[in-house]
Design a protein around this motif. Sequence first.
Motif, PDB file in Angstrom:
ATOM      1  N   LYS A   1      35.912  59.797 100.360  1.00 39.61           N
ATOM      2  CA  LYS A   1      34.977  58.684 100.467  1.00 39.61           C
ATOM      3  C   LYS A   1      35.360  57.533  99.538  1.00 39.61           C
ATOM      4  O   LYS A   1      35.051  56.368  99.822  1.00 39.61           O
ATOM      5  CB  LYS A   1      33.554  59.165 100.189  1.00 39.61           C
ATOM      6  CG  LYS A   1      33.046  60.164 101.225  1.00 39.61           C
ATOM      7  CD  LYS A   1      31.612  60.592 100.994  1.00 39.61           C
ATOM      8  CE  LYS A   1      31.436  61.435  99.758  1.00 39.61           C
ATOM      9  NZ  LYS A   1      32.172  62.726  99.838  1.00 39.61           N
ATOM     10  N   HIS A   2      36.032  57.824  98.429  1.00 38.39           N
ATOM     11  CA  HIS A   2      36.552  56.747  97.582  1.00 38.39           C
ATOM     12  C   HIS A   2      37.608  55.948  98.351  1.00 38.39           C
ATOM     13  O   HIS A   2      37.677  54.717  98.241  1.00 38.39           O
ATOM     14  CB  HIS A   2      37.165  57.312  96.301  1.00 38.39           C
ATOM     15  CG  HIS A   2      36.167  57.770  95.290  1.00 38.39           C
ATOM     16  ND1 HIS A   2      35.068  57.023  94.941  1.00 38.39           N
ATOM     17  CD2 HIS A   2      36.116  58.908  94.529  1.00 38.39           C
ATOM     18  CE1 HIS A   2      34.368  57.677  94.010  1.00 38.39           C
ATOM     19  NE2 HIS A   2      34.986  58.809  93.757  1.00 38.39           N
ATOM     20  N   ALA A   3      38.451  56.643  99.100  1.00 37.64           N
ATOM     21  CA  ALA A   3      39.458  55.947  99.903  1.00 37.64           C
ATOM     22  C   ALA A   3      38.780  55.098 100.970  1.00 37.64           C
ATOM     23  O   ALA A   3      39.129  53.927 101.167  1.00 37.64           O
ATOM     24  CB  ALA A   3      40.418  56.947 100.531  1.00 37.64           C
TER      25      ALA A   3
ATOM     26  N   PRO B   1      33.481  58.898 111.151  1.00 37.34           N
ATOM     27  CA  PRO B   1      33.475  58.763 109.705  1.00 37.34           C
ATOM     28  C   PRO B   1      34.774  58.277 109.077  1.00 37.34           C
ATOM     29  O   PRO B   1      34.753  57.698 108.012  1.00 37.34           O
ATOM     30  CB  PRO B   1      33.202  60.196 109.255  1.00 37.34           C
ATOM     31  CG  PRO B   1      33.910  61.035 110.291  1.00 37.34           C
ATOM     32  CD  PRO B   1      33.753  60.290 111.589  1.00 37.34           C
ATOM     33  N   GLY B   2      35.930  58.522 109.715  1.00 36.33           N
ATOM     34  CA  GLY B   2      37.174  58.397 108.974  1.00 36.33           C
ATOM     35  C   GLY B   2      38.280  57.590 109.610  1.00 36.33           C
ATOM     36  O   GLY B   2      39.453  57.845 109.303  1.00 36.33           O
TER      37      GLY B   2
ATOM     38  N   PRO C   1      39.604  64.694 104.346  1.00 38.94           N
ATOM     39  CA  PRO C   1      39.294  65.524 103.184  1.00 38.94           C
ATOM     40  C   PRO C   1      40.340  66.607 102.973  1.00 38.94           C
ATOM     41  O   PRO C   1      41.008  67.054 103.908  1.00 38.94           O
ATOM     42  CB  PRO C   1      37.946  66.137 103.559  1.00 38.94           C
ATOM     43  CG  PRO C   1      38.022  66.264 105.058  1.00 38.94           C
ATOM     44  CD  PRO C   1      38.788  65.049 105.530  1.00 38.94           C
ATOM     45  N   HIS C   2      40.466  67.040 101.742  1.00 40.64           N
ATOM     46  CA  HIS C   2      41.274  68.212 101.409  1.00 40.64           C
ATOM     47  C   HIS C   2      40.573  69.457 101.959  1.00 40.64           C
ATOM     48  O   HIS C   2      39.349  69.465 102.122  1.00 40.64           O
ATOM     49  CB  HIS C   2      41.415  68.295  99.885  1.00 40.64           C
ATOM     50  CG  HIS C   2      42.344  69.360  99.407  1.00 40.64           C
ATOM     51  ND1 HIS C   2      41.929  70.645  99.145  1.00 40.64           N
ATOM     52  CD2 HIS C   2      43.675  69.325  99.135  1.00 40.64           C
ATOM     53  CE1 HIS C   2      42.955  71.364  98.730  1.00 40.64           C
ATOM     54  NE2 HIS C   2      44.032  70.592  98.721  1.00 40.64           N
TER      55      HIS C   2
ATOM     56  N   SER D   1      39.781  72.206 100.528  1.00 38.93           N
ATOM     57  CA  SER D   1      38.850  72.897  99.628  1.00 38.93           C
ATOM     58  C   SER D   1      38.504  72.123  98.361  1.00 38.93           C
ATOM     59  O   SER D   1      37.536  72.476  97.689  1.00 38.93           O
ATOM     60  CB  SER D   1      39.440  74.258  99.216  1.00 38.93           C
ATOM     61  OG  SER D   1      40.692  74.090  98.561  1.00 38.93           O
ATOM     62  N   ASP D   2      39.255  71.098  98.014  1.00 39.13           N
ATOM     63  CA  ASP D   2      39.058  70.399  96.748  1.00 39.13           C
ATOM     64  C   ASP D   2      38.461  69.015  96.998  1.00 39.13           C
ATOM     65  O   ASP D   2      39.120  68.143  97.582  1.00 39.13           O
ATOM     66  CB  ASP D   2      40.402  70.264  96.019  1.00 39.13           C
ATOM     67  CG  ASP D   2      40.260  69.752  94.593  1.00 39.13           C
ATOM     68  OD1 ASP D   2      39.208  69.166  94.265  1.00 39.13           O
ATOM     69  OD2 ASP D   2      41.204  69.934  93.806  1.00 39.13           O
ATOM     70  N   PRO D   3      37.220  68.760  96.557  1.00 38.00           N
ATOM     71  CA  PRO D   3      36.619  67.438  96.772  1.00 38.00           C
ATOM     72  C   PRO D   3      37.297  66.334  95.974  1.00 38.00           C
ATOM     73  O   PRO D   3      37.032  65.154  96.214  1.00 38.00           O
ATOM     74  CB  PRO D   3      35.168  67.622  96.338  1.00 38.00           C
ATOM     75  CG  PRO D   3      35.203  68.768  95.375  1.00 38.00           C
ATOM     76  CD  PRO D   3      36.295  69.679  95.863  1.00 38.00           C
ATOM     77  N   GLY D   4      38.184  66.694  95.048  1.00 33.57           N
ATOM     78  CA  GLY D   4      38.871  65.714  94.219  1.00 33.57           C
ATOM     79  C   GLY D   4      40.218  65.278  94.765  1.00 33.57           C
ATOM     80  O   GLY D   4      40.963  64.570  94.076  1.00 33.57           O
ATOM     81  N   ILE D   5      40.555  65.678  96.000  1.00 37.49           N
ATOM     82  CA  ILE D   5      41.823  65.301  96.628  1.00 37.49           C
ATOM     83  C   ILE D   5      41.537  64.831  98.052  1.00 37.49           C
ATOM     84  O   ILE D   5      40.654  65.377  98.729  1.00 37.49           O
ATOM     85  CB  ILE D   5      42.812  66.485  96.655  1.00 37.49           C
ATOM     86  CG1 ILE D   5      43.142  66.948  95.239  1.00 37.49           C
ATOM     87  CG2 ILE D   5      44.096  66.117  97.398  1.00 37.49           C
ATOM     88  CD1 ILE D   5      44.021  68.192  95.182  1.00 37.49           C
ATOM     89  N   CYS D   6      42.267  63.833  98.504  1.00 37.00           N
ATOM     90  CA  CYS D   6      42.130  63.390  99.889  1.00 37.00           C
ATOM     91  C   CYS D   6      43.485  62.981 100.435  1.00 37.00           C
ATOM     92  O   CYS D   6      44.477  62.875  99.699  1.00 37.00           O
ATOM     93  CB  CYS D   6      41.141  62.222 100.002  1.00 37.00           C
ATOM     94  SG  CYS D   6      41.765  60.642  99.372  1.00 37.00           S
ATOM     95  N   TYR D   7      43.514  62.733 101.729  1.00 38.66           N
ATOM     96  CA  TYR D   7      44.724  62.266 102.410  1.00 38.66           C
ATOM     97  C   TYR D   7      44.413  60.950 103.103  1.00 38.66           C
ATOM     98  O   TYR D   7      43.438  60.839 103.855  1.00 38.66           O
ATOM     99  CB  TYR D   7      45.208  63.308 103.411  1.00 38.66           C
ATOM    100  CG  TYR D   7      45.514  64.629 102.754  1.00 38.66           C
ATOM    101  CD1 TYR D   7      46.680  64.798 102.004  1.00 38.66           C
ATOM    102  CD2 TYR D   7      44.622  65.689 102.842  1.00 38.66           C
ATOM    103  CE1 TYR D   7      46.944  65.999 101.365  1.00 38.66           C
ATOM    104  CE2 TYR D   7      44.884  66.895 102.209  1.00 38.66           C
ATOM    105  CZ  TYR D   7      46.045  67.045 101.471  1.00 38.66           C
ATOM    106  OH  TYR D   7      46.291  68.213 100.834  1.00 38.66           O
TER     107      TYR D   7
END
Length: 460
Positions: A216-218, A334-335, A352-353, A355-361
């Motif tokens: 969502k930051h991206a 959404p994306g 989204p990654h 499993s990790d909410p702190g990583i995205c593509y």
Amino acid sequence: MAKIEDRLIEALGPAKKDTQAPAFVPRKPIPVIGYQRIDGERFHSREFMQREWDHVWTKTWNVGCHVSELAEPGDFRLHTLGKESLLFVRSNDGEIRGFFNICQHRGNLLCQVDSGSLDTFTCPYHGWKWNNDGTLNRIARPELFAQYRDGVPNGELDLAAIRTEIWGGWVWFNLDRHAIGLREYLGEAGSHLETYELEEFQLIDSATFEWNGNWKHAHDAFNESYHFESLHADFMNITEGYDVPIELIGMHSRMINFNLTVSELLGNAEEMTPLREKFLGIGTLVPADYKGSLKDIHLEVIKAKRAIENDTYMPYRRMNDEQLVHQYHYTFFPGTTLTQTPEVSIMFRYRPHPSDPGICYYDFLITERRAPGSEPPVVNHRTYRHGELQDYAEAFDGTFDPFLANVLKQDGSNMTTMQHGTASQGFRGMILGDQEVRIRHFHQQIDRCLMGDYPWLDHG
């Protein structure tokens, strides 16, 4: 109203009545949809991430690949969305299909190469095979499966299909079989973009960037231009983007970035510089002896394109005057974002990654309108892990100008720090202004999904 809009109206008059995409100017008032802060927990919580998966990603239309990547029977391409590996293939009967990339025997990943061309897919674990239309081809040693002694019931062991539709030259998919059709989902916003004839564009480059930030930051970074003045100061030499017309269209939204102009914010707006000369089209799009204001070069280009609209393969005649030069920027919930001129359309995908909410593509897919009969380029998709690139120009095979690639790098530079800061005990929630209304609208759509409000699903 910004001065560039005044000049557009004065020079070009009202938009053509027969245009398919309504013009942005004169601009509509930005709607007031609330002022509440946007909490930081949604960028970090694994529980929120799971709810997004269950209520957003598995129930919306998203893009898997470009049609040109499945040009011939047997051509296939894998795509990852969250925890799911998806297989898109043009079957031998010519139809494009989508499947979960999962062996129906023991659950192994069936296809383990990103792309290619095959008549059958063979699981490397036990050798079960499927035809490229998803039907079962072969059970290895079927005599060992007593439950199928009398034959396999029709369809029981076929690959699990996903719903696919084609629009704008892209293969879209939805993991919910009950969702409304793609065209209805895209709605009015989708019909606007049909003016561009996107199905005639060729894919010329494809890159994925792994960023250490929530998806969502991206999304939020690329859906407002308020940051241009601070983060992309040099970019203001060739665009006016700090205060732009914005419209919300159902669950989707759009904005315009004004190209081929110099920002009103710059004190030396009439001084020619090498950067401006290169990107404002002096000597190419406009005469080398152009004597008018640099801020009005876009008006000259509009007139030049309009003059040849009946003698070109470009769809100029279908477009309003804004579309001829300015950047129409549409985001489909959404994306998926599409940002384009008549000549080039770029898709951004935010994923989204697993499993990790702190990583995205973040996917950057470039398509181009080329002359009819042009040979499609060979596109090799590349993925760049976090920190792997120092110079983003290296990510593109000469298809994206180094200056613009640096602008992209600037956008990516905030992902890690945004992820860190929104997790702080001292962060009280995002404060969003009028130019960030698309962000507020987007997060409100997520909240609607989490509450079970899906106007695009038909479970009747």
